[in-house]
Design a protein around this motif. Structure first.
Motif, short mmCIF file in Angstrom:
data_model
loop_
_atom_site.label_atom_id
_atom_site.label_comp_id
_atom_site.label_asym_id
_atom_site.label_seq_id
_atom_site.Cartn_x
_atom_site.Cartn_y
_atom_site.Cartn_z
N LEU A 13 54.48 62.77 46.58
CA LEU A 13 55.69 62.15 46.03
C LEU A 13 55.34 61.15 44.93
O LEU A 13 56.00 61.07 43.90
CB LEU A 13 56.49 61.44 47.13
CG LEU A 13 57.32 62.34 48.04
CD1 LEU A 13 58.06 61.52 49.07
CD2 LEU A 13 58.31 63.17 47.22
N ALA A 16 54.07 63.05 41.87
CA ALA A 16 55.22 63.69 41.22
C ALA A 16 56.13 62.61 40.62
O ALA A 16 56.69 62.79 39.54
CB ALA A 16 55.98 64.55 42.21
N GLY A 17 56.24 61.49 41.32
CA GLY A 17 57.07 60.38 40.81
C GLY A 17 56.52 59.86 39.50
O GLY A 17 57.27 59.48 38.59
N ASN A 169 58.70 55.60 46.13
CA ASN A 169 58.82 57.03 45.87
C ASN A 169 59.53 57.77 47.00
O ASN A 169 60.25 58.73 46.76
CB ASN A 169 57.43 57.64 45.61
CG ASN A 169 56.98 57.35 44.18
OD1 ASN A 169 57.49 57.93 43.24
ND2 ASN A 169 56.05 56.41 44.03
N MET A 173 62.56 59.42 44.95
CA MET A 173 62.32 60.82 44.57
C MET A 173 63.34 61.79 45.17
O MET A 173 63.84 62.67 44.47
CB MET A 173 60.88 61.25 44.90
CG MET A 173 59.83 60.63 44.00
SD MET A 173 60.20 60.81 42.25
CE MET A 173 59.70 62.50 41.96
N LEU A 176 66.42 61.64 43.16
CA LEU A 176 66.24 62.33 41.88
C LEU A 176 66.35 63.85 42.04
O LEU A 176 67.08 64.52 41.31
CB LEU A 176 64.87 61.94 41.31
CG LEU A 176 64.48 62.58 40.00
CD1 LEU A 176 65.39 62.10 38.90
CD2 LEU A 176 63.04 62.23 39.65
N PHE A 177 65.64 64.39 43.04
CA PHE A 177 65.66 65.84 43.25
C PHE A 177 67.09 66.33 43.51
O PHE A 177 67.55 67.31 42.93
CB PHE A 177 64.77 66.26 44.43
CG PHE A 177 63.30 66.07 44.17
CD1 PHE A 177 62.77 66.26 42.90
CD2 PHE A 177 62.42 65.72 45.19
CE1 PHE A 177 61.40 66.10 42.66
CE2 PHE A 177 61.07 65.55 44.96
CZ PHE A 177 60.56 65.74 43.69
N ASP A 255 57.04 68.89 38.28
CA ASP A 255 57.27 68.28 36.98
C ASP A 255 57.89 69.27 36.00
O ASP A 255 58.88 68.97 35.33
CB ASP A 255 55.94 67.76 36.42
CG ASP A 255 56.14 66.97 35.14
OD1 ASP A 255 56.70 65.87 35.23
OD2 ASP A 255 55.77 67.47 34.07
N SER A 312 65.75 56.03 38.06
CA SER A 312 64.80 56.23 39.17
C SER A 312 63.55 56.92 38.68
O SER A 312 62.42 56.53 39.02
CB SER A 312 65.40 57.11 40.28
OG SER A 312 66.65 56.64 40.66
N ALA A 313 63.74 57.97 37.87
CA ALA A 313 62.60 58.71 37.34
C ALA A 313 61.71 57.76 36.54
O ALA A 313 60.49 57.78 36.64
CB ALA A 313 63.07 59.86 36.47
N THR A 316 59.72 55.13 38.93
CA THR A 316 58.57 55.65 39.69
C THR A 316 57.39 55.96 38.75
O THR A 316 56.25 55.93 39.17
CB THR A 316 58.95 56.93 40.50
OG1 THR A 316 59.56 57.87 39.61
CG2 THR A 316 59.89 56.60 41.63
N SER A 317 57.69 56.25 37.48
CA SER A 317 56.60 56.45 36.52
C SER A 317 56.04 55.10 36.09
O SER A 317 54.82 54.95 35.92
CB SER A 317 57.08 57.19 35.27
OG SER A 317 57.55 58.46 35.62
#
Ligand code: PFF
Length: 447
Positions: A13, A16-17, A169, A173, A176-177, A255, A312-313, A316-317
């Motif tokens: 997570l 991917a986050g 995350n 995450m 987001l999904f 991604d 959110s995306a 987490t980045s």
């Protein structure tokens, strides 16, 4: 110092986050639009598969075997010239420079969460004026949102790998999904969907220029978070006996999947409501809000959840962008996490202010060098120069410096029959491709 470990799913997570960010939802659709659609998407996908996959495994390997911060890992894993190779670890600095523009843009997404609920623009002209005024005149609001991002990111990373990054995350995450999947599902029922599909997947090779090739390669790095020791740093906290190949594949699939879903959804909305896909960086902040306005009340809801997902995306980045340097400060200089988080936070906070000033109408000219302002420079230098350079350093390190046996011992069983191909790719294909791309950038080679 021993690092806290992620759980298995926590690592996936978090990685991917890190990968899924503004790059997927803001940047990918607009650069696809600017570069003519299908042919660009094709080059990007090939780069992700050939260069991205090879390098992500290599980057994970350095972190997983080294188990410390990026500088120490390069130093420890180099069989000779350790004092030189340790400088390879400083590619972690790229993340702080990315944050200079990344944090203000996350700030914009905060602003648009509010705009979605209160004042969606009724025409593209109004949307354009609003957005231009917001980024070039309304310094106060931008600084306010940038401050929120700074406080949020610093608080999360100060709590560490487990209590901060993994937890964040775990919460953001899934949101987001689910959001992206739901919006995609709705978009697929609209008539604009077929046009969007054709735009993204039917290549028109005449639209492919050498500049779009470089952009595709740069973006593949940016979107996968490779080339700046983020994946390396997270991998230092992988649980024992992790399968690096499987983890890389899952992260890359998530991604790429999210970028494609977001692109298809956005273009469907744009076609459905008569806006153009080639709108540039304003696509998400100008064209899309107008589309949400056209949708009526549903648009307010969609707008709200879309911008919450985008924020959110981004967040987490963002935590992953500052983590390499934090781990370095903690590991090598015995900083407390709080102190290290404050130090890296203050760096991007202060330079981020300059980035905000550099796009303003009043002060922009003080911070413009050549044809680009400070904000654009930070974007260009990192995505087009530092990330490919970081990738090159790692490819040479794993392919030519680390002992063959050590690399094979870790990856041969995991990669199976693909191992020789992967090793060839990390030794030759990736470095050559990167050198060509970088020489093209400085004008020595014309692609
Ligand atoms: N991958 C992130 C995105 O697509 O927005 C940005 C990013 C995060 C780049 C972390 C590099 C990195 F190390």
């Amino acid at each position: 110092m021993k690092l806290a470990r992620f759980s298995r799913i926590g690592f996936i997570l978090a990685a991917a986050g890190s990968a899924v960010g503004l790059g997927n939802i803001w940047k990918f659709p607009y650069i696809t639009g600017e570069n003519g659609g299908g042919a660009f998407v094709f080059v990007y996908l090939i780069t992700v598969l050939v260069i991205g996959f090879t390098l992500m495994i290599a980057e994970m390997l350095i972190g997983y075997l080294g188990r410390r911060d990026s500088v120490t890992n390069f130093e420890d894993l180099a069989p000779r010239d350790k004092h030189l190779w340790k400088y390879g670890g400083f590619i972690g600095l790229t993340g702080l420079i990315i944050m200079i523009f990344y944090s203000p843009v996350i700030g914009w997404t905060f602003h648009f969460v509010l705009v979605s609920l209160t004042s969606l623009p009724s025409s593209v002209a109004i949307a354009e004026t609003n957005f231009t005024e917001f980024i070039s005149i309304d310094l106060g609001s931008q600084v306010f949102y940038h401050t929120l991002v700074f406080l949020f990111v610093t608080t999360v990373v100060a709590r560490g790998i487990k209590g901060g990054i993994e937890k964040l995350n775990f919460i953001l995450m899934p949101i987001l999904f689910i959001t992206i999947a739901a919006m995609f599902f709705y978009a697929s029922t609209l008539s604009g969907f077929t046009q969007a599909w054709d735009f993204m997947f039917a290549p028109d090779w005449s639209k492919l220029t050498s500049a779009s090739l470089v952009t595709a390669v740069g973006h593949a790095f940016f979107t996968l978070s490779i080339g700046m020791a983020t994946i390396l740093t997270y991998s230092a906290s992988l649980p024992k006996d992790s399968n690096l190949v499987r983890s890389s594949l899952i992260v890359i699939a998530l991604d790429t999947g999210i970028a494609l879903l977001a692109g298809l959804t956005l273009f469907t909305f744009l076609y459905e409501y008569g806006a153009t896909p080639s709108a540039g960086p304003g696509l998400v902040f100008i064209s899309l809000p107008t589309v949400f306005y056209e949708m009526g009340f549903l648009g307010n809801i969609f707008g709200f959840i879309f911008f919450v997902a985008l924020a959110s995306a981004g967040l987490t980045s963002a935590v992953s962008l500052v983590e390499p340097i934090i781990q370095y400060l903690v590991d090598r200089f015995s900083f407390s996490r709080l102190k290290a988080s404050m130090a890296s936070g203050l760096f991007f906070y202060l330079f981020g202010m300059i980035a905000i000033l550099s796009i303003s109408k009043e002060y922009g000219h003080y911070f413009t060098i050549g044809s680009m302002n400070f904000f654009d420079w930070a974007d260009f230098v990192t995505a087009s120069v530092m990330l490919p350079l970081g990738g090159l350093i790692m490819a040479i390190f794993v392919g030519h410096v680390m002992e063959k046996e050590r690399v094979a011992a870790q990856l041969k069983t995991q990669l199976g029959a693909v191992y020789p191909l992967w090793y060839f790719s990390i030794r030759y294909i990736v470095p050559i491709a990167l050198v060509v791309v970088m020489l093209n950038l400085v004008g020595i080679i014309e692609l």
